[in-house]
Design an enzyme around this catalytic site. Structure first.
Site, PDB file in Angstrom:
ATOM      1  N   SER A 212       0.841  -1.187   0.000  1.00  0.00           N
ATOM      2  CA  SER A 212       0.000   0.000   0.000  1.00  0.00           C
ATOM      3  C   SER A 212       0.880   1.241   0.000  1.00  0.00           C
ATOM      4  CB  SER A 212      -0.860  -0.050   1.261  1.00  0.00           C
ATOM      5  OG  SER A 212      -2.002   0.716   1.117  1.00  0.00           O
ATOM      6  N   GLY A 244      -3.196  -0.303  -3.679  1.00  0.00           N
ATOM      7  CA  GLY A 244      -1.845   0.099  -3.311  1.00  0.00           C
ATOM      8  C   GLY A 244      -1.302   1.380  -3.890  1.00  0.00           C
ATOM      9  N   GLU A 281      -8.269  -3.216  -6.835  1.00  0.00           N
ATOM     10  CA  GLU A 281      -8.980  -3.011  -5.569  1.00  0.00           C
ATOM     11  C   GLU A 281      -8.470  -1.773  -4.858  1.00  0.00           C
ATOM     12  OE1 GLU A 281      -9.541  -7.570  -4.267  1.00  0.00           O
ATOM     13  OE2 GLU A 281      -7.920  -6.395  -3.398  1.00  0.00           O
ATOM     14  N   PRO A 282      -8.683  -0.609  -5.416  1.00  0.00           N
ATOM     15  CA  PRO A 282      -8.180   0.588  -4.736  1.00  0.00           C
ATOM     16  C   PRO A 282      -8.969   0.894  -3.472  1.00  0.00           C
ATOM     17  CG  PRO A 282      -9.501   1.189  -6.649  1.00  0.00           C
ATOM     18  CD  PRO A 282      -9.397  -0.311  -6.656  1.00  0.00           C
ATOM     19  N   ARG A 284      -7.268   3.421  -0.655  1.00  0.00           N
ATOM     20  CA  ARG A 284      -6.787   4.760  -0.319  1.00  0.00           C
ATOM     21  C   ARG A 284      -7.104   5.809  -1.395  1.00  0.00           C
ATOM     22  NH1 ARG A 284      -2.347   5.240   3.176  1.00  0.00           N
ATOM     23  NH2 ARG A 284      -1.779   3.132   2.581  1.00  0.00           N
ATOM     24  N   ARG A 321      -1.976   6.654  12.201  1.00  0.00           N
ATOM     25  CA  ARG A 321      -0.960   6.456  11.159  1.00  0.00           C
ATOM     26  C   ARG A 321       0.394   7.095  11.494  1.00  0.00           C
ATOM     27  NH1 ARG A 321      -1.064   7.783   6.485  1.00  0.00           N
ATOM     28  NH2 ARG A 321      -0.300   5.844   5.583  1.00  0.00           N
ATOM     29  N   CYS A 352      -2.657   9.773  26.651  1.00  0.00           N
ATOM     30  CA  CYS A 352      -1.572   9.736  27.634  1.00  0.00           C
ATOM     31  C   CYS A 352      -0.355   9.029  27.071  1.00  0.00           C
ATOM     32  CB  CYS A 352      -2.070   9.053  28.895  1.00  0.00           C
ATOM     33  SG  CYS A 352      -3.578   9.805  29.480  1.00  0.00           S
ATOM     34  N   GLU A 353       0.165   9.539  25.980  1.00  0.00           N
ATOM     35  CA  GLU A 353       1.329   8.946  25.307  1.00  0.00           C
ATOM     36  C   GLU A 353       2.127  10.085  24.678  1.00  0.00           C
ATOM     37  OE1 GLU A 353       1.788   5.456  24.183  1.00  0.00           O
ATOM     38  OE2 GLU A 353      -0.060   4.679  25.075  1.00  0.00           O
ATOM     39  N   TYR A 382      -7.919   4.959   6.276  1.00  0.00           N
ATOM     40  CA  TYR A 382      -7.225   4.339   7.404  1.00  0.00           C
ATOM     41  C   TYR A 382      -7.103   5.259   8.620  1.00  0.00           C
ATOM     42  CZ  TYR A 382      -6.098   1.115   3.635  1.00  0.00           C
ATOM     43  OH  TYR A 382      -6.187   0.253   2.579  1.00  0.00           O
TER      44      TYR A 382
END
Ligand code: LLP
Length: 424
Positions: A212, A244, A281-282, A284, A321, A352-353, A382
């Site tokens: 991808s 992809g 199969e797009p 994105r 992401r 909290c990161e 995504y």
């Protein structure tokens, strides 16, 4: 870049700037933020439809939308209305597509570890294609058919052994992968022979997905060349190159179109002498640029001599992401789009990161203040689909906008939802 106005090609097709205010689908984004709250995913409906139509005209009616990129009932319906099939990779995605009224024959079922229950669900509904990924799956299908299930039409997922130029986690076509039958050691050929000779499956064709966010389209050509000998002699009538194609997320990146990709794929297929019908199969490329996420700025912390942190009311729960892949994004001040972006800040979330970063080095105008709205473009793929409610942060609402009218398609999660499945 510092001082520059915002790069328009990262915005949805219908985006306009009206006296500095961002307008999408004829709706003022800051009005939408007031009406629906933040964080908010805003999708340009016409942009989504245009990309689906482009995919159908480029690849034909077998082209499928990879629903993992973004799925809800309204999206599944839109995809079907525009003539695409829908690719699902779990029972859950299949359920949503069926719930939306997508005819089962327009569903393509993927997955490297389909359970017997999921395969049974697909066979009971009569999904159009099962993309078979493993020997265990072949065994499961044969057992189900032996006990009375309908014989499915299948594609075999092959692993072409190609290193696509993308993030390691986004590569799926290398031999060392959990996906598909490798071309090495006679494995792919043995799978074709087994499926062709099985009375429990109708062999239709071959499928491959090399990865991808691939910008170097020559990777697709390499995969096609590697697969050609297997496809040509197999009696396959369909060949899918998966999804992809890469999308531009930040200034300076430039992506190709679905039509250009289709031309290149078709050319490679012809050159390789594959006679089967080609599809893809797009995921994105259909949804990424169609959406922006709008946040409210909550705190601005200046650490003298180091950096400024601008914290918004979402974060890794609506866009994991950056944390997962180190992905870059841009940020826009929704009410001051064309102001020179002279400040460099780090946009962070409320989790909290320390890794809860949305934009590592964002260029924003000085006018950005606490209470202001900030949008990150190219969040249509995504983001919502990989979201979580970590720290019990509520999942955002989603609106589709078109001709000045917003349509709520996913409600914001409520506190009540957070305990809905807890057993008291
Ligand atoms: N077909 C198959 C079999 C796939 O596994 C995928 C994506 C697609 C099609 C669609 O690929 P696309 O056109 O969207 O690149 N979470 C990652 C992306 C994972 C993609 C997984 N498979 C990200 O956020 O970049």
């Amino acid at each position: 870049m510092n001082g520059d106005v915002f790069p328009r090609h990262l915005l949805p097709d219908s985006a306009k700037v009206d006296e500095g205010r961002l307008v999408i689908g004829g709706c003022d984004v800051s009005d939408l933020a007031h009406e629906f709250g933040t964080p908010l995913f805003i999708y340009d409906e016409e942009h989504l439809r245009a990309r689906c139509r482009e995919a159908v005209s480029a690849f034909g009616p077998d082209v499928a939308y990879a629903s993992k990129a973004f799925l809800c009932t309204a999206m599944a319906r839109l995809v079907h209305e525009e003539g695409m099939k829908i690719d699902v990779s779990t029972g859950g995605e299949m359920y949503v597509a069926l719930h939306a009224g997508v005819p089962p024959e327009r569903i393509v079922f993927h997955g490297n570890n389909k359970s017997t229950a999921e395969i049974e669900m697909a066979l009971e509904h009569g999904v159009g294609r099962i993309v078979v990924d493993s020997w265990d799956e072949i065994d499961r299908i044969e057992a189900l058919v032996a006990s009375g299930a309908t014989v499915p039409a299948v594609l075999l997922r092959m692993n072409p052994g190609i290193e696509a130029h993308t993030h390691e986690y986004l590569q799926t076509g290398v031999t060392d992968s959990k996906f598909g039958f490798p071309l090495t050691d006679g494995v792919a050929q043995a799978a074709i022979d087994r499926v062709r000779s099985s009375p429990s499956m109708e062999f239709i064709g071959v499928h491959a997905h090399i990865g991808s966010q691939v910008f170097d389209v020559s990777s697709f050509g390499k995969a096609i060349d590697a697969l050609a000998p297997f496809v040509k002699d197999s009696g396959a009538t369909e060949f899918s190159i998966g999804g992809g194609l890469g999308v531009a997320y930040v200034e300076g990146e430039k992506s190709g179109t679905i039509s250009e990709w289709a031309d290149q794929v078709r050319e490679a297929v012809q050159r390789a002498g594959i006679g089967a019908t080609v599809s893809a199969e797009p995921g994105r490329t259909i949804v990424a640029t169609a959406a922006v996420t709008v946040y409210t700025v909550g705190t601005i912390k200046r650490v003298p001599g180091i950096r400024t942190y601008v914290a918004v009311d979402g974060g890794m729960s609506d866009n994991p992401r950056p944390v997962l892949y180190g992905s870059g994004y841009e940020a826009i001040s929704v009410t001051d789009v064309d102001a020179p972006r002279t400040e460099t800040v780090r946009i962070v979330g409320k989790h909290c990161e320390s890794g809860d970063i949305i934009v590592r080095d964002a260029h924003v105008p000085e006018s950005l203040v606490v209470g202001g709205f900030l949008a990150t473009p190219v969040t249509g793929a995504y983001g919502h689909s990989m979201g979580s409610n970590y720290n019990k942060v509520l999942r955002p609402a989603v609106v589709f906008v078109h001709s000045g009218v917003p349509r709520l398609v996913v409600e914001r999660e409520s506190y009540r939802d957070l305990v809905a499945r807890d057993v008291d």
